[in-house]
Enzyme design. Sequence first.
Site, mmCIF file in Angstrom:
data_model
loop_
_atom_site.group_PDB
_atom_site.id
_atom_site.type_symbol
_atom_site.label_atom_id
_atom_site.label_comp_id
_atom_site.label_asym_id
_atom_site.label_seq_id
_atom_site.Cartn_x
_atom_site.Cartn_y
_atom_site.Cartn_z
ATOM 1 N N ASN A 112 -0.084 15.698 12.280
ATOM 2 C CA ASN A 112 -1.435 15.741 11.719
ATOM 3 C C ASN A 112 -1.379 16.747 10.576
ATOM 4 O O ASN A 112 -1.490 17.962 10.800
ATOM 5 C CB ASN A 112 -2.470 16.165 12.763
ATOM 6 N N HIS A 130 -4.215 14.590 2.360
ATOM 7 C CA HIS A 130 -4.875 14.010 1.191
ATOM 8 C C HIS A 130 -4.236 14.438 -0.128
ATOM 9 O O HIS A 130 -4.611 13.948 -1.188
ATOM 10 C CB HIS A 130 -6.355 14.406 1.195
ATOM 11 N N ASP A 148 7.464 13.390 0.836
ATOM 12 C CA ASP A 148 8.888 13.314 0.484
ATOM 13 C C ASP A 148 9.776 13.830 1.612
ATOM 14 O O ASP A 148 10.854 13.280 1.862
ATOM 15 C CB ASP A 148 9.158 14.116 -0.803
ATOM 16 N N HIS A 199 -4.950 11.603 13.257
ATOM 17 C CA HIS A 199 -6.131 12.374 12.872
ATOM 18 C C HIS A 199 -7.145 12.313 14.001
ATOM 19 O O HIS A 199 -7.353 11.238 14.586
ATOM 20 C CB HIS A 199 -6.763 11.812 11.597
ATOM 21 N N ARG A 246 -11.353 12.306 1.773
ATOM 22 C CA ARG A 246 -10.528 12.189 2.991
ATOM 23 C C ARG A 246 -10.002 10.775 3.208
ATOM 24 O O ARG A 246 -9.183 10.535 4.088
ATOM 25 C CB ARG A 246 -11.338 12.592 4.219
ATOM 26 N N ARG A 305 -15.325 9.109 6.482
ATOM 27 C CA ARG A 305 -15.840 10.429 6.123
ATOM 28 C C ARG A 305 -15.986 10.566 4.600
ATOM 29 O O ARG A 305 -16.193 9.569 3.919
ATOM 30 C CB ARG A 305 -14.916 11.499 6.731
ATOM 31 N N TYR A 316 -14.695 17.998 15.237
ATOM 32 C CA TYR A 316 -13.306 17.978 15.715
ATOM 33 C C TYR A 316 -13.158 18.125 17.229
ATOM 34 O O TYR A 316 -12.040 18.067 17.740
ATOM 35 C CB TYR A 316 -12.504 19.062 14.991
ATOM 36 N N ARG A 360 -13.652 25.391 15.514
ATOM 37 C CA ARG A 360 -13.881 24.921 14.144
ATOM 38 C C ARG A 360 -14.705 23.631 14.174
ATOM 39 O O ARG A 360 -14.230 22.611 14.676
ATOM 40 C CB ARG A 360 -12.516 24.636 13.519
ATOM 41 N N ALA A 365 -5.762 18.706 6.081
ATOM 42 C CA ALA A 365 -6.190 18.488 4.691
ATOM 43 C C ALA A 365 -5.010 18.153 3.778
ATOM 44 O O ALA A 365 -5.187 17.496 2.740
ATOM 45 C CB ALA A 365 -6.919 19.720 4.178
ATOM 46 N N PRO A 369 -2.869 22.813 8.378
ATOM 47 C CA PRO A 369 -3.843 23.892 8.201
ATOM 48 C C PRO A 369 -5.131 23.738 8.995
ATOM 49 O O PRO A 369 -5.686 22.641 9.081
ATOM 50 C CB PRO A 369 -4.159 23.832 6.698
ATOM 51 N N ASN A 370 -5.550 24.846 9.554
ATOM 52 C CA ASN A 370 -6.827 25.005 10.262
ATOM 53 C C ASN A 370 -6.869 24.353 11.643
ATOM 54 O O ASN A 370 -7.845 24.515 12.368
ATOM 55 C CB ASN A 370 -8.005 24.492 9.401
ATOM 56 N N GLU A 387 1.444 9.386 11.945
ATOM 57 C CA GLU A 387 0.403 10.324 11.496
ATOM 58 C C GLU A 387 -0.831 10.143 12.363
ATOM 59 O O GLU A 387 -1.231 9.010 12.650
ATOM 60 C CB GLU A 387 0.059 10.060 10.026
HETATM 61 C C1 DQA Z 1 -8.057 15.888 10.064
HETATM 62 C C2 DQA Z 1 -8.864 15.262 8.916
HETATM 63 C C3 DQA Z 1 -8.658 16.057 7.625
HETATM 64 O O1 DQA Z 1 -9.413 15.473 6.570
HETATM 65 C C4 DQA Z 1 -9.113 17.482 7.800
HETATM 66 O O2 DQA Z 1 -8.847 18.223 6.639
HETATM 67 C C5 DQA Z 1 -8.512 18.130 9.004
HETATM 68 C C6 DQA Z 1 -8.380 17.361 10.230
HETATM 69 C C7 DQA Z 1 -8.324 15.192 11.410
HETATM 70 O O3 DQA Z 1 -7.537 15.388 12.319
HETATM 71 O O4 DQA Z 1 -9.331 14.490 11.552
HETATM 72 O O5 DQA Z 1 -8.221 19.321 8.992
HETATM 73 O O6 DQA Z 1 -6.678 15.744 9.780
#
Ligand code: DQA
Length: 145
Positions: free
Chosen positions: A75, A81, A88, A101, A112, A108, A24, A19, A78, A11-12, A99
């Site tokens: 990635n 978390h 699963d 980030h 997170r 942070r 980021y 953003r 959110a 997401p996002n 993974e």
């Molecule tokens: C993130 C870190 C997450 O806490 C956050 O919600 C994101 C981006 C990162 O790439 O640093 O959307 O995954």
Amino acid sequence: MAKKILVINGPNLNLLGEREPEIYGKMSLTEINSKLKEFARKKGADIEFYQSNFEGEIVEKIQKTKGKFDGIIINPAALSHTSFSILDALKAVDIPSIEVHLTNIFSREEFRKNTVTASGCGGIVSGFGWRSYLYGLFELLDKLS
Ligand code: DQA
């Protein structure tokens, strides 16, 4: 045979570049993906990209990697978390996964600092901006070679 890698973004992350750029970075997801594509091409690997703002869609995408992909870069944003269903799914398909980030999630906000999804992955790269994806891909391709 060329290794097939799937890069999944949660997401996002479709909003990268606009953003909270001070957190980021200024690169869009399309720009990051083209850097990864170039790196994969040099390494002789095939790479595909998937982004969704929906947890269930990400779970389904992971389920469908079985037999189609050799490795996953994820990635979960959110959802890292909170999402036991992504954890699963990663465990269910049992495909080498990393993974990533953009930010250092351990430096942070408290919420997170825990990632539930990372325990379904071979490792985690966190805190190097778009290069977290690159380092994750480097490691994954090395592991698969
Ligand atoms: C993130 C870190 C997450 O806490 C956050 O919600 C994101 C981006 C990162 O790439 O640093 O959307 O995954």
